[in-house]
Design an enzyme around this catalytic site. Structure first.
Site, PDB file in Angstrom:
ATOM      1  N   ASP A   1       4.186 -46.286  75.523  1.00 16.74           N
ATOM      2  CA  ASP A   1       5.418 -46.392  74.722  1.00 16.74           C
ATOM      3  C   ASP A   1       6.419 -45.304  75.119  1.00 16.74           C
ATOM      4  O   ASP A   1       6.079 -44.122  75.153  1.00 16.74           O
ATOM      5  CB  ASP A   1       5.043 -46.262  73.230  1.00 16.74           C
ATOM      6  CG  ASP A   1       6.180 -46.659  72.321  1.00 16.74           C
ATOM      7  OD1 ASP A   1       7.296 -46.110  72.477  1.00 16.74           O
ATOM      8  OD2 ASP A   1       5.969 -47.506  71.446  1.00 16.74           O
TER       9      ASP A   1
ATOM     10  N   CYS B   1       2.597 -48.681  66.789  1.00 15.05           N
ATOM     11  CA  CYS B   1       2.287 -49.049  68.173  1.00 15.05           C
ATOM     12  C   CYS B   1       2.373 -50.572  68.302  1.00 15.05           C
ATOM     13  O   CYS B   1       1.692 -51.312  67.581  1.00 15.05           O
ATOM     14  CB  CYS B   1       0.882 -48.568  68.531  1.00 15.05           C
ATOM     15  SG  CYS B   1       0.396 -48.969  70.219  1.00 15.05           S
TER      16      CYS B   1
HETATM   17 CO    CO Z   1       1.847 -47.881  71.560  1.00 17.23          CO
END
Ligand code: CO
Length: 208
Positions: A43, A100
């Site tokens: 990310d 997430c």
């Molecule tokens: Co993530």
């Protein structure tokens, strides 16, 4: 984003580093001696070194979607072996993060093509902890808890490897489960009680 900005930034970064230490890059070229292996999510909001305030050379980093440690993934397994057995790091960290997207996708019915087997590892975490997760009514709280339990199970996967079992026997060595809270910027140590978890399963996974 204008990519030429990246090269301008790079020149500024070099100048900044040399201003405080004229030998900075000369020293970097001598080799690395990191004490920590960090396994985190790809990310773009969860930048490993920046959120930890660490310098080049201090942390060995591996990132993938949802900070996974699948037992048959040659990439993460190679990183663990190299960091633990060759670089001899004393700490391995799995750092998850709230919100997430990988974990969110694994909670939904979604055909993600080649991502399906990857995300299935997270569905397996859900199945292992189904009783606890089903008891959480609030969807956001359930989502956050699955992020934490996923970190826990990836840490357990790390402890299943022979390199890590050897390191535990030979030296001061610890596996840590952390979570980064995107809402506040805070890094949280989940303080997972591995002794308790491993007490129940180590007879199955011990290979050393
Ligand atoms: Co993530």
């Amino acid at each position: 984003m204008d990519l030429s900005r990246i090269f301008r930034n790079n020149q500024e970064w070099i100048a900044e580093k040399l201003k405080t230490d004229a030998d900075f890059f000369k020293n970097l070229s001598q080799g690395q001696n990191p004490n920590v292996l960090y396994i985190g999510c790809s990310d773009s909001r969860v930048t490993a070194e920046e959120l930890m305030g660490t310098q080049p050379g201090e942390v060995f980093v591996h990132r993938n979607i949802a900070n996974m440690v699948p037992n048959t993934d040659l990439s993460v397994m190679s990183v663990i072996t190299y960091a633990v057995t060759h670089l001899k790091v004393n700490h391995v960290v799995v750092c998850g993060h709230y919100y997430c997207n990988g974990v969110k996708l694994a909670m939904a019915s979604a055909d993600m093509g080649v991502l399906n087997p990857w995300l299935r590892n997270i569905r397996d975490v859900f199945r292992l902890h189904k009783a606890e997760l089903d008891a959480i009514v609030d969807e956001e709280a359930k989502y956050k808890r699955l992020v934490e339990l996923n970190v826990q199970e990836q840490c357990v996967n790390i402890i299943k490897t022979s390199d890590v079992q050897k390191a535990y026997k030979d030296r001061e060595f610890t596996v840590h489960g952390w979570v980064f809270d995107i809402h506040t910027g805070e890094l949280i140590d989940l303080k997972i009680d591995f002794d308790k978890i491993l007490n129940e399963i180590m007879e199955i996974y011990r290979i050393i």
